[in-house]
Design a protein around this motif. Structure first.
Motif, PDB file in Angstrom:
ATOM      1  N   PHE A 225       0.819  -1.217   0.000  1.00  0.00           N
ATOM      2  CA  PHE A 225       0.000   0.000   0.000  1.00  0.00           C
ATOM      3  C   PHE A 225       0.853   1.269   0.000  1.00  0.00           C
ATOM      4  O   PHE A 225       0.332   2.361   0.193  1.00  0.00           O
ATOM      5  CB  PHE A 225      -0.935   0.008   1.210  1.00  0.00           C
ATOM      6  N   GLY A 226       2.176   1.091  -0.210  1.00  0.00           N
ATOM      7  CA  GLY A 226       3.126   2.194  -0.067  1.00  0.00           C
ATOM      8  C   GLY A 226       2.837   3.434  -0.901  1.00  0.00           C
ATOM      9  O   GLY A 226       3.243   4.531  -0.527  1.00  0.00           O
ATOM     10  N   SER A 227       2.143   3.284  -2.022  1.00  0.00           N
ATOM     11  CA  SER A 227       1.896   4.488  -2.810  1.00  0.00           C
ATOM     12  C   SER A 227       0.521   5.093  -2.542  1.00  0.00           C
ATOM     13  O   SER A 227       0.226   6.181  -3.017  1.00  0.00           O
ATOM     14  CB  SER A 227       2.093   4.203  -4.302  1.00  0.00           C
ATOM     15  N   ASP A 228      -0.331   4.391  -1.775  1.00  0.00           N
ATOM     16  CA  ASP A 228      -1.641   4.943  -1.427  1.00  0.00           C
ATOM     17  C   ASP A 228      -1.664   5.496  -0.003  1.00  0.00           C
ATOM     18  O   ASP A 228      -2.351   6.456   0.285  1.00  0.00           O
ATOM     19  CB  ASP A 228      -2.718   3.862  -1.544  1.00  0.00           C
ATOM     20  N   ILE A 229      -0.929   4.833   0.883  1.00  0.00           N
ATOM     21  CA  ILE A 229      -0.930   5.230   2.286  1.00  0.00           C
ATOM     22  C   ILE A 229       0.505   5.571   2.681  1.00  0.00           C
ATOM     23  O   ILE A 229       1.422   4.822   2.375  1.00  0.00           O
ATOM     24  CB  ILE A 229      -1.445   4.075   3.186  1.00  0.00           C
ATOM     25  N   ASP A 230       0.686   6.712   3.325  1.00  0.00           N
ATOM     26  CA  ASP A 230       2.004   7.066   3.817  1.00  0.00           C
ATOM     27  C   ASP A 230       2.129   6.486   5.218  1.00  0.00           C
ATOM     28  O   ASP A 230       1.592   7.032   6.180  1.00  0.00           O
ATOM     29  CB  ASP A 230       2.150   8.590   3.836  1.00  0.00           C
ATOM     30  N   PHE A 231       2.821   5.334   5.321  1.00  0.00           N
ATOM     31  CA  PHE A 231       2.876   4.632   6.600  1.00  0.00           C
ATOM     32  C   PHE A 231       3.702   5.378   7.649  1.00  0.00           C
ATOM     33  O   PHE A 231       3.634   5.077   8.821  1.00  0.00           O
ATOM     34  CB  PHE A 231       3.384   3.193   6.415  1.00  0.00           C
ATOM     35  N   ALA A 232       4.484   6.352   7.215  1.00  0.00           N
ATOM     36  CA  ALA A 232       5.242   7.138   8.184  1.00  0.00           C
ATOM     37  C   ALA A 232       4.349   8.190   8.834  1.00  0.00           C
ATOM     38  O   ALA A 232       4.553   8.570   9.974  1.00  0.00           O
ATOM     39  CB  ALA A 232       6.435   7.794   7.515  1.00  0.00           C
ATOM     40  N   LEU A 233       3.334   8.662   8.109  1.00  0.00           N
ATOM     41  CA  LEU A 233       2.603   9.845   8.572  1.00  0.00           C
ATOM     42  C   LEU A 233       1.092   9.692   8.677  1.00  0.00           C
ATOM     43  O   LEU A 233       0.450  10.416   9.421  1.00  0.00           O
ATOM     44  CB  LEU A 233       2.905  11.032   7.638  1.00  0.00           C
ATOM     45  N   ASP A 234       0.490   8.759   7.936  1.00  0.00           N
ATOM     46  CA  ASP A 234      -0.977   8.720   7.810  1.00  0.00           C
ATOM     47  C   ASP A 234      -1.701   7.775   8.758  1.00  0.00           C
ATOM     48  O   ASP A 234      -2.923   7.785   8.818  1.00  0.00           O
ATOM     49  CB  ASP A 234      -1.381   8.306   6.381  1.00  0.00           C
ATOM     50  N   ILE A 235      -0.973   6.881   9.445  1.00  0.00           N
ATOM     51  CA  ILE A 235      -1.645   5.838  10.242  1.00  0.00           C
ATOM     52  C   ILE A 235      -2.311   6.444  11.487  1.00  0.00           C
ATOM     53  O   ILE A 235      -1.718   7.275  12.168  1.00  0.00           O
ATOM     54  CB  ILE A 235      -0.626   4.739  10.634  1.00  0.00           C
ATOM     55  N   ARG A 236      -3.554   6.029  11.713  1.00  0.00           N
ATOM     56  CA  ARG A 236      -4.325   6.532  12.855  1.00  0.00           C
ATOM     57  C   ARG A 236      -4.873   5.373  13.671  1.00  0.00           C
ATOM     58  O   ARG A 236      -5.133   4.298  13.144  1.00  0.00           O
ATOM     59  CB  ARG A 236      -5.510   7.380  12.365  1.00  0.00           C
ATOM     60  N   LYS A 237      -5.108   5.624  14.967  1.00  0.00           N
ATOM     61  CA  LYS A 237      -5.782   4.658  15.835  1.00  0.00           C
ATOM     62  C   LYS A 237      -7.139   4.319  15.216  1.00  0.00           C
ATOM     63  O   LYS A 237      -7.855   5.214  14.763  1.00  0.00           O
ATOM     64  CB  LYS A 237      -5.968   5.292  17.214  1.00  0.00           C
TER      65      LYS A 237
END
Ligand SMILES: [Zn+2]
Length: 468
Positions: A225-237
Motif C-alpha cells: 500500500f506504499g503508494s496509497d498510504i504514507d505509513f510514516a505519517l498517515d496511520i491513525r488509531k
C-alpha cells in the motif's frame, strides 16, 4: 502550509516503530482470530531429507565418522511374514550401500575442516571443488547449513549433499575416479491459506504482531500500500487491516510464510484492497480487484519513519550558510541508520562522496526522471547498478553540509527540480492488467477476494453479536 504538512510536523517518528514491549491495551475479544483454510492446492507428497538425498533406508547419522571394521547391519525393511523370512535368506548389504555423515557448518569452519571432520582426504575436497562452477561455491558456506557426506564401505566419498535450507539442496555425485556431477533439488512445501486481522491501537507493528503477523509480513503490507498510504505519517488509531496469506508446511511442521494473497487496509475511513496475481509472463504483483497495479512508478517517501523537517522551498534561508538559497528537495529527519529506499525502479547514475552532499546516491529512472539522496551514513549501491523500487540504497546520516541526521531527497523531471512531496501523485502508475489478460486475472483472483470478504464479514457479524 497544507493540512497534511501540519500533521506531518506534529507526529514523532516513534509512532511507526513503537517497541514491541510497549503493547497497547488488549484488542477486542475477537482479535487475534485465525482461520485455517485448506488451500485449493493439491497436497504434494512430501519426503524427508534422507529420502531426498536418495537413500531411503539409511537413517541419518549425526555422529562423527566412525570407521567400521565390518559391514553395517542391514537397516532395511523388517520381514513380517515368517514363511517368507525362512524362505528368504538375509543378504549382505549390496556393495553400493552408502553410509552418511552429516556436518553442520559452525562459526570458524572452512570446507577443509568439514572434510576433515567427515574423515575425507583433502584431495577429494579439491576434486569436488574443481568439478563445476556451482561446486566452487562450497568454499563460501553459511553458518547453520549442512553438508551430508555419503561414503561407501571403503570410506570413499560417493555423494556430497549441500543442504541450503529445509527445501533446497545441491548434490555432487561421484562420476568416475576424480570428478563429480552436480544436480539441484527443490522440495515443494504444503501450503494452506491463513487469515489474520487487526485494529491498529497505536502502531501498525505493535498491533500487527499482537495479531500474529511477522515483521516481514507487516513490511510487505506497508510495501503493497506504499503508494496509497504514507505509513510514516498517515496511520491513525482505529485503522484496520485483514490479510490472507499462505503458510508453508513440510512433514506437517510449519516452516514459514508464503506470500500475501489478498489484503485490505482501512486508513482513516478509506478502504484499499489488493490481490496477488501472477501474469502469463510469470511476474507476480499486487493489483486492485479491478486490475489496476498497486505499484506506482514512484513511492511517496524514500523511508518508512521520519518527519518532514524542511520542505521544497525555492527561497529558503539556509541553516548552515544563513543566506537565501533555494531548498530544492525535501528533508526527512530520521534516526541515523534508517534505511533509505529507491523510490522507483532504475539505475544508479552516481554513488559517491562530496564535501557538500556527503555520501550521496543519484538514480536515473527511465529517460525523464532522476532522484537524489544526500547526507547518507552508508551507500548500499554502486554506480551503474540496477535498482528495484523499495530496494535499500543507503542509510540516513549527517555527512556533508548537514546540521543533524536527515535525508535530503530531490526529484528532477527533465532536469528540473520538482517538489518531491507533490510530484508523485501527478506521475503515471505502473502497468495495469491488459484487456486481453483481464478474464484470466478475474478468474484467478476471485477465490482469494471472496475468502477475504467472507472472513471480514464473519468478523463484523461476530462483533455485532450481543455480549452476555
Ligand atoms: Zn535539504
Amino acid at each position: 502550509m497544507t493540512n497534511k504538512t501540519m500533521q506531518a510536523n506534529k507526529l514523532s517518528p516513534k509512532k511507526f516503530l513503537a517497541p514491541v514491549g510497549q503493547l497497547g491495551k488488549a484488542l477486542g475479544r475477537h482479535f487475534p482470530r485465525t482461520h485455517l483454510i485448506a488451500a485449493g492446492v493439491a497436497a504434494l507428497a512430501l519426503v524427508g531429507i534422507g529420502a531426498m538425498s536418495g537413500d531411503k533406508s539409511e537413517p541419518r547419522r549425526h555422529a562423527l565418522p566412525i570407521k567400521l571394521a565390518q559391514a553395517p547391519a542391514v537397516a532395511g525393511d523388517e520381514i513380517t511374514n515368517a514363511a517368507e523370512a525362512e524362505a528368504t535368506p538375509i543378504d549382505a548389504p549390496p556393495a553400493t550401500e552408502l553410509r552418511s555423515v552429516e556436518q553442520t557448518v559452525r562459526s570458524g569452519d572452512t570446507l577443509s575442516t568439514l572434510f576433515d571432520r567427515a574423515g575425507q582426504p583433502i584431495e577429494t575436497m579439491y576434486q569436488v571443488l574443481g568439478s563445476s562452477k556451482e561446486a566452487k561455491k562450497l568454499a563460501r558456506l553459511n553458518i547453520g547449513e549442512t553438508l551430508v557426506f555419503h561414503v561407501d564401505q571403503e570410506d570413499r566419498l560417493q555423494k556430497l549433499v549441500r543442504q541450503h535450507n529445509r527445501l533446497e539442496s545441491t548434490e555432487f555425485n561421484r562420476k568416475g575416479d576424480d570428478t563429480f556431477e552436480m544436480s539441484r533439488h527443490q522440495l515443494d512445501p504444503d501450503s494452506q491459506l491463513a487469515y489474520r486481522e487487526a485494529v491498529i491501537e497505536n502502531s501498525l507493528f505493535v498491533s500487527g504482531i499482537e495479531a500474529g503477523l511477522t515483521n516481514g509480513m507487516l513490511m510487505e503490507i506497508a510495501d503493497i500500500f506504499g503508494s496509497d498510504i504514507d505509513f510514516a505519517l498517515d496511520i491513525r488509531k482505529g485503522d484496520r487491516f485483514t490479510v490472507l496469506f499462505e503458510e508453508n508446511f513440510l512433514d506437517g511442521e510449519k516452516i514459514g510464510n508464503g506470500p500475501i494473497m489478498a489484503v485490505s487496509f482501512t486508513n482513516r475511513g478509506e478502504t484499499f484492497e489488493a490481490v496477488r496475481y501472477t501474469d502469463t509472463a510469470g511476474d507476480s504483483n499486487y493489483y486492485t480487484p479491478e486490475g489496476k497495479s498497486m505499484r506506482k512508478a514512484f513511492i511517496r517517501t524514500p523511508l518508512d519513519i521520519g518527519r518532514i523537517s524542511s520542505h521544497f522551498n525555492p527561497r529558503r534561508l539556509h541553516p548552515v550558510f544563513k543566506t537565501v538559497r533555494p531548498h530544492r528537495g525535501t528533508d526527512y529527519a530520521a534516526p541515523r541508520g534508517t534505511p533509505i529506499y529507491a523510490t522507483g525502479d532504475g539505475r544508479v547514475l552516481k554513488a559517491g562522496y562530496s564535501k557538500a552532499n556527503g555520501n550521496y546516491v543519484f538514480l536515473q529512472h527511465g529517460e525523464r526522471y532522476v532522484t537524489r539522496y544526500l547526507h547518507l551514513t552508508k551507500r548500499k549501491v554502486k554506480t551503474g547498478q540496477r535498482v528495484k523500487q523499495r530496494q535499500v540504497i543507503g542509510t540516513v546520516g549527517s555527512t556533508g553540509y548537514a546540521t543533524g541526521p536527515h535525508l535530503h531527497y530531490e526529484f528532477l523531471v527533465d532536469g528540473v527540480h520538482r517538489n518531491p512531496a507533490t510530484i508523485v501523485r501527478k506521475l503515471p502508475k505502473a502497468k495495469s492488467i491488459s484487456s486481453k489478460e483481464m478474464d484470466r486475472f478475474k478468474a484467478h483472483v476471485a477465490p482469494a477476494l471472496a475468502q477475504l470478504a467472507r472472513y471480514s464479514g464473519e468478523t463484523l457479524l461476530a462483533q455485532n453479536e450481543p455480549t452476555e
